[in-house]
Design a protein around this motif. Structure first.
Motif, PDB file in Angstrom:
ATOM      1  N   HIS A 171       0.857  -1.183   0.000  1.00  0.00           N
ATOM      2  CA  HIS A 171       0.000   0.000   0.000  1.00  0.00           C
ATOM      3  C   HIS A 171       0.893   1.233   0.000  1.00  0.00           C
ATOM      4  CE1 HIS A 171      -2.973  -2.954   1.316  1.00  0.00           C
ATOM      5  NE2 HIS A 171      -3.924  -2.085   1.012  1.00  0.00           N
ATOM      6  N   LYS A 172       0.306   2.348  -0.410  1.00  0.00           N
ATOM      7  CA  LYS A 172       1.063   3.605  -0.404  1.00  0.00           C
ATOM      8  C   LYS A 172       0.343   4.642   0.436  1.00  0.00           C
ATOM      9  CE  LYS A 172       3.550   5.087  -3.806  1.00  0.00           C
ATOM     10  NZ  LYS A 172       4.052   5.627  -5.107  1.00  0.00           N
ATOM     11  N   LEU A 173       1.109   5.281   1.301  1.00  0.00           N
ATOM     12  CA  LEU A 173       0.631   6.385   2.141  1.00  0.00           C
ATOM     13  C   LEU A 173       1.276   7.671   1.662  1.00  0.00           C
ATOM     14  CD1 LEU A 173      -0.578   7.724   4.753  1.00  0.00           C
ATOM     15  CD2 LEU A 173       1.518   6.987   5.925  1.00  0.00           C
ATOM     16  N   ASN A 174       0.455   8.628   1.254  1.00  0.00           N
ATOM     17  CA  ASN A 174       0.941   9.977   0.939  1.00  0.00           C
ATOM     18  C   ASN A 174       0.500  10.919   2.036  1.00  0.00           C
ATOM     19  OD1 ASN A 174       0.650   8.719  -2.001  1.00  0.00           O
ATOM     20  ND2 ASN A 174       2.058  10.449  -2.132  1.00  0.00           N
ATOM     21  N   THR A 175       1.418  11.705   2.580  1.00  0.00           N
ATOM     22  CA  THR A 175       1.087  12.629   3.659  1.00  0.00           C
ATOM     23  C   THR A 175       1.582  14.028   3.332  1.00  0.00           C
ATOM     24  OG1 THR A 175       3.116  12.463   4.988  1.00  0.00           O
ATOM     25  CG2 THR A 175       1.481  10.707   5.257  1.00  0.00           C
ATOM     26  N   ASP A 176       0.966  15.012   4.006  1.00  0.00           N
ATOM     27  CA  ASP A 176       1.400  16.393   3.814  1.00  0.00           C
ATOM     28  C   ASP A 176       0.967  17.224   5.013  1.00  0.00           C
ATOM     29  OD1 ASP A 176       2.665  18.452   2.520  1.00  0.00           O
ATOM     30  OD2 ASP A 176       1.012  18.926   1.175  1.00  0.00           O
ATOM     31  N   GLY A 177       1.702  18.287   5.261  1.00  0.00           N
ATOM     32  CA  GLY A 177       1.351  19.245   6.297  1.00  0.00           C
ATOM     33  C   GLY A 177       1.268  20.634   5.700  1.00  0.00           C
ATOM     34  N   ALA A 178       0.408  21.469   6.272  1.00  0.00           N
ATOM     35  CA  ALA A 178       0.244  22.833   5.772  1.00  0.00           C
ATOM     36  C   ALA A 178       0.190  23.791   6.955  1.00  0.00           C
ATOM     37  CB  ALA A 178      -1.029  22.950   4.939  1.00  0.00           C
ATOM     38  N   SER A 179       0.815  24.936   6.787  1.00  0.00           N
ATOM     39  CA  SER A 179       0.795  25.970   7.817  1.00  0.00           C
ATOM     40  C   SER A 179       0.582  27.320   7.157  1.00  0.00           C
ATOM     41  CB  SER A 179       2.113  25.970   8.604  1.00  0.00           C
ATOM     42  OG  SER A 179       2.112  26.964   9.599  1.00  0.00           O
ATOM     43  N   LEU A 180      -0.480  27.997   7.531  1.00  0.00           N
ATOM     44  CA  LEU A 180      -0.818  29.278   6.919  1.00  0.00           C
ATOM     45  C   LEU A 180      -0.066  30.395   7.623  1.00  0.00           C
ATOM     46  CD1 LEU A 180      -4.676  28.712   6.580  1.00  0.00           C
ATOM     47  CD2 LEU A 180      -2.868  28.134   4.953  1.00  0.00           C
TER      48      LEU A 180
ATOM     49  N   VAL B 227      10.363   4.936   2.801  1.00  0.00           N
ATOM     50  CA  VAL B 227      10.025   6.359   2.862  1.00  0.00           C
ATOM     51  C   VAL B 227      10.752   7.073   1.743  1.00  0.00           C
ATOM     52  CG1 VAL B 227      10.026   8.452   4.267  1.00  0.00           C
ATOM     53  CG2 VAL B 227       9.742   6.219   5.360  1.00  0.00           C
ATOM     54  N   ALA B 228      10.020   7.881   0.982  1.00  0.00           N
ATOM     55  CA  ALA B 228      10.628   8.563  -0.163  1.00  0.00           C
ATOM     56  C   ALA B 228      10.099   9.984  -0.292  1.00  0.00           C
ATOM     57  CB  ALA B 228      10.349   7.785  -1.451  1.00  0.00           C
ATOM     58  N   HIS B 229      10.967  10.856  -0.789  1.00  0.00           N
ATOM     59  CA  HIS B 229      10.550  12.223  -1.109  1.00  0.00           C
ATOM     60  C   HIS B 229      10.013  12.260  -2.532  1.00  0.00           C
ATOM     61  CE1 HIS B 229      11.453  16.122  -3.107  1.00  0.00           C
ATOM     62  NE2 HIS B 229      10.826  16.585  -2.045  1.00  0.00           N
ATOM     63  N   VAL B 230       8.916  12.999  -2.728  1.00  0.00           N
ATOM     64  CA  VAL B 230       8.369  13.216  -4.068  1.00  0.00           C
ATOM     65  C   VAL B 230       8.127  14.707  -4.253  1.00  0.00           C
ATOM     66  CG1 VAL B 230       7.300  10.948  -4.299  1.00  0.00           C
ATOM     67  CG2 VAL B 230       5.994  12.821  -3.269  1.00  0.00           C
ATOM     68  N   PHE B 231       8.023  15.135  -5.505  1.00  0.00           N
ATOM     69  CA  PHE B 231       7.660  16.517  -5.773  1.00  0.00           C
ATOM     70  C   PHE B 231       6.192  16.754  -5.440  1.00  0.00           C
ATOM     71  CE2 PHE B 231      11.287  16.259  -8.876  1.00  0.00           C
ATOM     72  CZ  PHE B 231      12.058  17.238  -8.266  1.00  0.00           C
ATOM     73  N   ARG B 232       5.853  18.015  -5.206  1.00  0.00           N
ATOM     74  CA  ARG B 232       4.479  18.376  -4.842  1.00  0.00           C
ATOM     75  C   ARG B 232       3.456  17.878  -5.862  1.00  0.00           C
ATOM     76  NH1 ARG B 232       7.094  23.156  -4.019  1.00  0.00           N
ATOM     77  NH2 ARG B 232       6.204  24.034  -5.927  1.00  0.00           N
ATOM     78  N   GLU B 233       3.854  17.874  -7.135  1.00  0.00           N
ATOM     79  CA  GLU B 233       2.925  17.460  -8.191  1.00  0.00           C
ATOM     80  C   GLU B 233       2.485  16.007  -8.048  1.00  0.00           C
ATOM     81  OE1 GLU B 233       5.218  20.967  -9.646  1.00  0.00           O
ATOM     82  OE2 GLU B 233       5.684  19.136  -8.544  1.00  0.00           O
ATOM     83  N   ALA B 234       3.282  15.184  -7.373  1.00  0.00           N
ATOM     84  CA  ALA B 234       2.925  13.784  -7.133  1.00  0.00           C
ATOM     85  C   ALA B 234       2.278  13.588  -5.766  1.00  0.00           C
ATOM     86  CB  ALA B 234       4.164  12.897  -7.261  1.00  0.00           C
ATOM     87  N   ASN B 235       1.998  14.690  -5.085  1.00  0.00           N
ATOM     88  CA  ASN B 235       1.456  14.615  -3.718  1.00  0.00           C
ATOM     89  C   ASN B 235       0.229  15.517  -3.556  1.00  0.00           C
ATOM     90  OD1 ASN B 235       1.984  13.240  -1.241  1.00  0.00           O
ATOM     91  ND2 ASN B 235       2.621  15.156  -0.304  1.00  0.00           N
ATOM     92  N   ARG B 236      -0.468  15.767  -4.636  1.00  0.00           N
ATOM     93  CA  ARG B 236      -1.541  16.760  -4.612  1.00  0.00           C
ATOM     94  C   ARG B 236      -2.752  16.322  -3.792  1.00  0.00           C
ATOM     95  NH1 ARG B 236      -3.010  18.570 -10.480  1.00  0.00           N
ATOM     96  NH2 ARG B 236      -3.123  16.306 -10.769  1.00  0.00           N
ATOM     97  N   CYS B 237      -3.030  15.015  -3.757  1.00  0.00           N
ATOM     98  CA  CYS B 237      -4.170  14.537  -2.969  1.00  0.00           C
ATOM     99  C   CYS B 237      -3.932  14.759  -1.477  1.00  0.00           C
ATOM    100  CB  CYS B 237      -4.431  13.062  -3.257  1.00  0.00           C
ATOM    101  SG  CYS B 237      -5.005  12.731  -4.936  1.00  0.00           S
ATOM    102  N   ALA B 238      -2.723  14.452  -1.029  1.00  0.00           N
ATOM    103  CA  ALA B 238      -2.384  14.678   0.381  1.00  0.00           C
ATOM    104  C   ALA B 238      -2.381  16.165   0.701  1.00  0.00           C
ATOM    105  CB  ALA B 238      -1.025  14.059   0.698  1.00  0.00           C
ATOM    106  N   ASP B 239      -1.906  16.975  -0.232  1.00  0.00           N
ATOM    107  CA  ASP B 239      -1.906  18.422  -0.047  1.00  0.00           C
ATOM    108  C   ASP B 239      -3.333  18.943   0.147  1.00  0.00           C
ATOM    109  OD1 ASP B 239      -0.581  21.197  -0.385  1.00  0.00           O
ATOM    110  OD2 ASP B 239      -2.101  21.204  -1.955  1.00  0.00           O
ATOM    111  N   TYR B 240      -4.268  18.427  -0.630  1.00  0.00           N
ATOM    112  CA  TYR B 240      -5.675  18.831  -0.506  1.00  0.00           C
ATOM    113  C   TYR B 240      -6.196  18.519   0.899  1.00  0.00           C
ATOM    114  CZ  TYR B 240     -10.692  19.088  -1.360  1.00  0.00           C
ATOM    115  OH  TYR B 240     -12.024  19.414  -1.283  1.00  0.00           O
TER     116      TYR B 240
END
Length: 210
Positions: A41-50, A147-160
């Motif tokens: 399985h693949k887990l995509n995660t992201d954090g956001a701070s305004l 664990v791997a780093h990807v560009f934002r374009e490959a992580n857009r669902c997690a960003d949302y």
């Protein structure tokens, strides 16, 4: 004759010690989200701070080897930095994957600093060490984890989902299905292996002339 020798030596010295001029060009590279191999399985995660620090949220999602949504989540974190938000999001995703009984997991996130922290045994930063310890402990519970780093374009669902956490009233929400049509469209884009394009800078050293 002596003048020519001196001039030749001066040129040689200049070539050896001077810095070459840098020429920067632009390159466009294709980027896409890749499905994990069967049995993973693949887990995509992201954090956001305004504001960084500012009002923060975290989020992510788990998909199977067919690119199908398994679970998603968003968290409202409060006032903190983007690094803290990234770690919160990662910990939540790892915990959720363990609850689902997943044994082989690929983790992708677009924050290089988090990947470096996970791979570095140094715990000198006391501000981040509790969350880092939790993440490492959770990762140790999988049969296999990458664990791997990807560009934002490959992580857009997690960003949302992370940005959704910034404006939630609830502390933490797990989504059995995608919570919006906008996210549905991003999921279809990823599942079909479609490309985004990113412009990157490439630097070349040019020859120095006298």
């Amino acid at each position: 004759m002596l003048d020519k020798v001196c001039l030749g030596q001066a040129k040689e010295y200049f070539y050896c010690v001077s810095k070459a001029k840098q020429v920067t060009s632009k390159a466009v590279i294709p980027i896409k989200w890749n499905k994990p191999i069967p049995g993973w399985h693949k887990l995509n995660t992201d954090g956001a701070s305004l504001g960084n620090p500012g009002k923060a949220g975290g989020g992510g999602l788990i998909r199977n080897s067919d690119g199908v949504w398994i679970r998603g989540y968003s968290r409202s974190i409060g006032y903190t930095t983007s690094v803290m938000a990234e770690l919160w999001a990662l910990r939540d995703g790892l915990s959720l994957a363990i609850q689902l009984g997943i044994r082989n997991l690929v983790v992708e996130l677009d924050a290089k600093v988090i990947v470096k922290m996970l791979n570095n045994a140094d715990n000198s930063n006391k501000k981040f060490s509790p969350l880092l310890f939790d993440c490492r402990s959770l990762m140790a519970r999988f049969t296999q984890v990458q664990v791997a780093h990807v560009f934002r374009e490959a992580n857009r669902c997690a960003d949302y989902l992370a940005k959704n956490g910034c404006c939630m009233r609830e502390d933490f929400v797990i989504f059995d299905v995608s919570p919006s049509n906008e996210l549905d469209n991003l999921l279809v884009f990823d599942r079909n292996g479609l490309y985004c394009y990113r412009q990157v800078a490439s630097t070349l050293a040019s020859v120095v002339s006298l």
